[in-house]
Scaffold this motif. Sequence first.
Motif, PDB file in Angstrom:
ATOM      1  N   ASP A  81       0.815  -1.224   0.000  1.00 11.29           N
ATOM      2  CA  ASP A  81       0.000   0.000   0.000  1.00 11.29           C
ATOM      3  C   ASP A  81       0.850   1.276   0.000  1.00 11.29           C
ATOM      4  O   ASP A  81       0.316   2.384  -0.107  1.00 11.29           O
ATOM      5  CB  ASP A  81      -1.000   0.011   1.160  1.00 11.29           C
ATOM      6  N   LEU A  82       2.185   1.116   0.116  1.00 16.37           N
ATOM      7  CA  LEU A  82       3.155   2.217   0.018  1.00 16.37           C
ATOM      8  C   LEU A  82       3.115   3.205   1.182  1.00 16.37           C
ATOM      9  O   LEU A  82       3.842   4.208   1.159  1.00 16.37           O
ATOM     10  CB  LEU A  82       2.971   2.993  -1.300  1.00 16.37           C
ATOM     11  N   SER A  83       2.309   2.943   2.208  1.00 20.79           N
ATOM     12  CA  SER A  83       2.252   3.889   3.328  1.00 20.79           C
ATOM     13  C   SER A  83       3.572   3.959   4.077  1.00 20.79           C
ATOM     14  O   SER A  83       3.981   5.036   4.534  1.00 20.79           O
ATOM     15  CB  SER A  83       1.112   3.521   4.286  1.00 20.79           C
ATOM     16  N   ALA A  84       4.270   2.825   4.205  1.00 19.11           N
ATOM     17  CA  ALA A  84       5.572   2.834   4.876  1.00 19.11           C
ATOM     18  C   ALA A  84       6.600   3.592   4.047  1.00 19.11           C
ATOM     19  O   ALA A  84       7.467   4.293   4.596  1.00 19.11           O
ATOM     20  CB  ALA A  84       6.046   1.402   5.135  1.00 19.11           C
ATOM     21  N   VAL A  85       6.514   3.484   2.733  1.00 23.13           N
ATOM     22  CA  VAL A  85       7.424   4.224   1.856  1.00 23.13           C
ATOM     23  C   VAL A  85       7.229   5.726   2.041  1.00 23.13           C
ATOM     24  O   VAL A  85       8.200   6.486   2.161  1.00 23.13           O
ATOM     25  CB  VAL A  85       7.204   3.833   0.383  1.00 23.13           C
ATOM     26  N   VAL A  86       5.968   6.165   2.074  1.00 24.86           N
ATOM     27  CA  VAL A  86       5.677   7.587   2.263  1.00 24.86           C
ATOM     28  C   VAL A  86       6.201   8.065   3.615  1.00 24.86           C
ATOM     29  O   VAL A  86       6.817   9.135   3.712  1.00 24.86           O
ATOM     30  CB  VAL A  86       4.162   7.838   2.149  1.00 24.86           C
ATOM     31  N   THR A  87       5.975   7.275   4.662  1.00 22.38           N
ATOM     32  CA  THR A  87       6.469   7.652   5.990  1.00 22.38           C
ATOM     33  C   THR A  87       7.985   7.775   5.984  1.00 22.38           C
ATOM     34  O   THR A  87       8.547   8.727   6.534  1.00 22.38           O
ATOM     35  CB  THR A  87       6.032   6.625   7.049  1.00 22.38           C
ATOM     36  N   GLY A  88       8.666   6.825   5.350  1.00 19.34           N
ATOM     37  CA  GLY A  88      10.124   6.893   5.266  1.00 19.34           C
ATOM     38  C   GLY A  88      10.601   8.124   4.522  1.00 19.34           C
ATOM     39  O   GLY A  88      11.579   8.776   4.931  1.00 19.34           O
ATOM     40  N   MET A  89       9.940   8.468   3.423  1.00 21.35           N
ATOM     41  CA  MET A  89      10.307   9.663   2.670  1.00 21.35           C
ATOM     42  C   MET A  89      10.116  10.925   3.503  1.00 21.35           C
ATOM     43  O   MET A  89      10.979  11.816   3.518  1.00 21.35           O
ATOM     44  CB  MET A  89       9.481   9.751   1.385  1.00 21.35           C
ATOM     45  N   LEU A  90       8.994  11.013   4.207  1.00 24.38           N
ATOM     46  CA  LEU A  90       8.716  12.201   5.011  1.00 24.38           C
ATOM     47  C   LEU A  90       9.707  12.328   6.168  1.00 24.38           C
ATOM     48  O   LEU A  90      10.130  13.438   6.512  1.00 24.38           O
ATOM     49  CB  LEU A  90       7.280  12.147   5.534  1.00 24.38           C
ATOM     50  N   ILE A  91      10.078  11.199   6.770  1.00 24.56           N
ATOM     51  CA  ILE A  91      11.071  11.242   7.842  1.00 24.56           C
ATOM     52  C   ILE A  91      12.389  11.796   7.310  1.00 24.56           C
ATOM     53  O   ILE A  91      13.018  12.658   7.931  1.00 24.56           O
ATOM     54  CB  ILE A  91      11.270   9.840   8.450  1.00 24.56           C
ATOM     55  N   ALA A  92      12.819  11.313   6.160  1.00 25.66           N
ATOM     56  CA  ALA A  92      14.064  11.804   5.575  1.00 25.66           C
ATOM     57  C   ALA A  92      13.988  13.305   5.308  1.00 25.66           C
ATOM     58  O   ALA A  92      14.937  14.051   5.593  1.00 25.66           O
ATOM     59  CB  ALA A  92      14.366  11.053   4.282  1.00 25.66           C
ATOM     60  N   LEU A  93      12.869  13.768   4.788  1.00 31.59           N
ATOM     61  CA  LEU A  93      12.749  15.175   4.419  1.00 31.59           C
ATOM     62  C   LEU A  93      12.644  16.101   5.624  1.00 31.59           C
ATOM     63  O   LEU A  93      13.027  17.272   5.540  1.00 31.59           O
ATOM     64  CB  LEU A  93      11.533  15.368   3.507  1.00 31.59           C
ATOM     65  N   VAL A  94      12.124  15.603   6.732  1.00 35.97           N
ATOM     66  CA  VAL A  94      11.976  16.458   7.910  1.00 35.97           C
ATOM     67  C   VAL A  94      13.261  16.519   8.730  1.00 35.97           C
ATOM     68  O   VAL A  94      13.426  17.407   9.570  1.00 35.97           O
ATOM     69  CB  VAL A  94      10.797  15.971   8.784  1.00 35.97           C
ATOM     70  N   LEU A  95      14.210  15.619   8.482  1.00 39.67           N
ATOM     71  CA  LEU A  95      15.463  15.600   9.226  1.00 39.67           C
ATOM     72  C   LEU A  95      16.404  16.704   8.722  1.00 39.67           C
ATOM     73  O   LEU A  95      16.359  17.077   7.552  1.00 39.67           O
ATOM     74  CB  LEU A  95      16.145  14.243   9.085  1.00 39.67           C
ATOM     75  N   PRO A  96      17.273  17.212   9.603  1.00 45.48           N
ATOM     76  CA  PRO A  96      18.225  18.252   9.178  1.00 45.48           C
ATOM     77  C   PRO A  96      19.185  17.728   8.129  1.00 45.48           C
ATOM     78  O   PRO A  96      19.541  16.545   8.120  1.00 45.48           O
ATOM     79  CB  PRO A  96      18.951  18.623  10.477  1.00 45.48           C
ATOM     80  N   SER A  97      19.629  18.600   7.264  1.00 49.67           N
ATOM     81  CA  SER A  97      20.483  18.183   6.152  1.00 49.67           C
ATOM     82  C   SER A  97      21.862  17.731   6.607  1.00 49.67           C
ATOM     83  O   SER A  97      22.598  17.130   5.821  1.00 49.67           O
ATOM     84  CB  SER A  97      20.632  19.338   5.148  1.00 49.67           C
ATOM     85  N   SER A  98      22.234  17.987   7.853  1.00 51.46           N
ATOM     86  CA  SER A  98      23.518  17.527   8.381  1.00 51.46           C
ATOM     87  C   SER A  98      23.417  16.148   9.032  1.00 51.46           C
ATOM     88  O   SER A  98      24.402  15.636   9.550  1.00 51.46           O
ATOM     89  CB  SER A  98      24.054  18.528   9.407  1.00 51.46           C
ATOM     90  N   VAL A  99      22.236  15.553   9.016  1.00 46.96           N
ATOM     91  CA  VAL A  99      22.015  14.283   9.704  1.00 46.96           C
ATOM     92  C   VAL A  99      22.739  13.151   8.988  1.00 46.96           C
ATOM     93  O   VAL A  99      23.041  13.232   7.802  1.00 46.96           O
ATOM     94  CB  VAL A  99      20.502  13.976   9.780  1.00 46.96           C
ATOM     95  N   THR A 100      23.041  12.099   9.750  1.00 47.62           N
ATOM     96  CA  THR A 100      23.626  10.906   9.154  1.00 47.62           C
ATOM     97  C   THR A 100      22.674   9.727   9.331  1.00 47.62           C
ATOM     98  O   THR A 100      21.616   9.852   9.940  1.00 47.62           O
ATOM     99  CB  THR A 100      25.011  10.614   9.760  1.00 47.62           C
ATOM    100  N   ALA A 101      23.061   8.573   8.828  1.00 48.14           N
ATOM    101  CA  ALA A 101      22.126   7.478   8.601  1.00 48.14           C
ATOM    102  C   ALA A 101      21.460   6.932   9.860  1.00 48.14           C
ATOM    103  O   ALA A 101      20.278   6.585   9.833  1.00 48.14           O
ATOM    104  CB  ALA A 101      22.834   6.347   7.868  1.00 48.14           C
ATOM    105  N   TRP A 102      22.207   6.849  10.972  1.00 51.87           N
ATOM    106  CA  TRP A 102      21.633   6.205  12.149  1.00 51.87           C
ATOM    107  C   TRP A 102      20.391   6.904  12.661  1.00 51.87           C
ATOM    108  O   TRP A 102      19.427   6.268  13.078  1.00 51.87           O
ATOM    109  CB  TRP A 102      22.684   6.114  13.263  1.00 51.87           C
ATOM    110  N   ARG A 103      20.401   8.212  12.673  1.00 52.14           N
ATOM    111  CA  ARG A 103      19.229   8.929  13.181  1.00 52.14           C
ATOM    112  C   ARG A 103      18.020   8.698  12.281  1.00 52.14           C
ATOM    113  O   ARG A 103      16.895   8.552  12.762  1.00 52.14           O
ATOM    114  CB  ARG A 103      19.515  10.424  13.300  1.00 52.14           C
ATOM    115  N   ALA A 104      18.240   8.656  10.984  1.00 53.67           N
ATOM    116  CA  ALA A 104      17.136   8.381  10.061  1.00 53.67           C
ATOM    117  C   ALA A 104      16.558   6.989  10.310  1.00 53.67           C
ATOM    118  O   ALA A 104      15.334   6.803  10.306  1.00 53.67           O
ATOM    119  CB  ALA A 104      17.626   8.503   8.617  1.00 53.67           C
TER     120      ALA A 104
END
Length: 307
Positions: free
Chosen positions: A72-95
């Motif tokens: 249903d792609l809802s998890a994909v959308v959530t993952g995309m939104l999480i990435a976009l709301v994180l600061p641009s200096s963030v690294t992988a673990w926090r995401a």
Amino acid sequence: MSIFSPRKRLKANITIKDSMLDVIIALLPVSLVSLYFYGINFLIVMGVSVAAAVITESVIRKILGKENKISDLSAVVTGMLIALVLPSSVTAWRAIIAAVIGVGLAKELMGGLGWNRFNPALFGYVATIGFGWIFRVNEPHIFGEVDVATQATPLTMLHQGVEMPSYGSLLAAFPGGSFGEVSALALILGGIYLLYQRQIEWRLPVSIIATVFFLSMFLNQDPFYSVLTGGVLLGAIFMATDWVTCPDNLRGKIVYGISIGVLICIFRFFLPSTGGVAFSILIMNALVPVIESLTVKRRPIANSQKM
């Protein structure tokens, strides 16, 4: 199959997958601008966030004995939104951790899509704010060293009273802040697409943006910078309009939007501003049942028998 949330109806005559695909398409403009400015770092954060969201949903549903709903792609959308709301200096673990918390706790352990009270992407983001310094200082780059932007965010510049970029720069493209703040125009284009597809109702994001604009003006702050910085557009267009966590009725949406706008200004001008938009939306997520009880008209029950 029509979309019927267990708690509320989302949109009739299309599938959940169709709606989520529309959101993915609407997120493409800002994602492409972020890719242009941040390159491999954005790809890494987006990739691990989406992967963690999808894997978390699969594992939790498997443990709970529920049907797999990855398609249903809802998890994909959530993952995309999480990435976009994180600061641009963030690294992988926090995401990754934000995705696990957002999807695992705020979505699946609260009943799954349709039952969750809080926006999963914002919940995961806020859950990592308190220890975000750990990731910035001590986190190993699991994909090697990555160059990231370190310049002050537009919101920080605004608070420090330094010279701000032009309105045009903030509107078109200006790196700094979260990945999703890089271009106001890209966010607006995504919002127009969602409006065209009837996935969101225009009064909700407009009520948030208008409230921030006019309340900032009342407080002697630059209203244009207030709207164009700090994730206001990302929150108003893509987060607050989440079908499951906002009111159903029109009056409720307006009250909800105005309340979010007021809270954003309180966080921004009177409290520590980190995550102000996210906190404002999550607070109002919790108050949606109250708003609906106050704004939904109750039809009088007619007597079926004459006295």
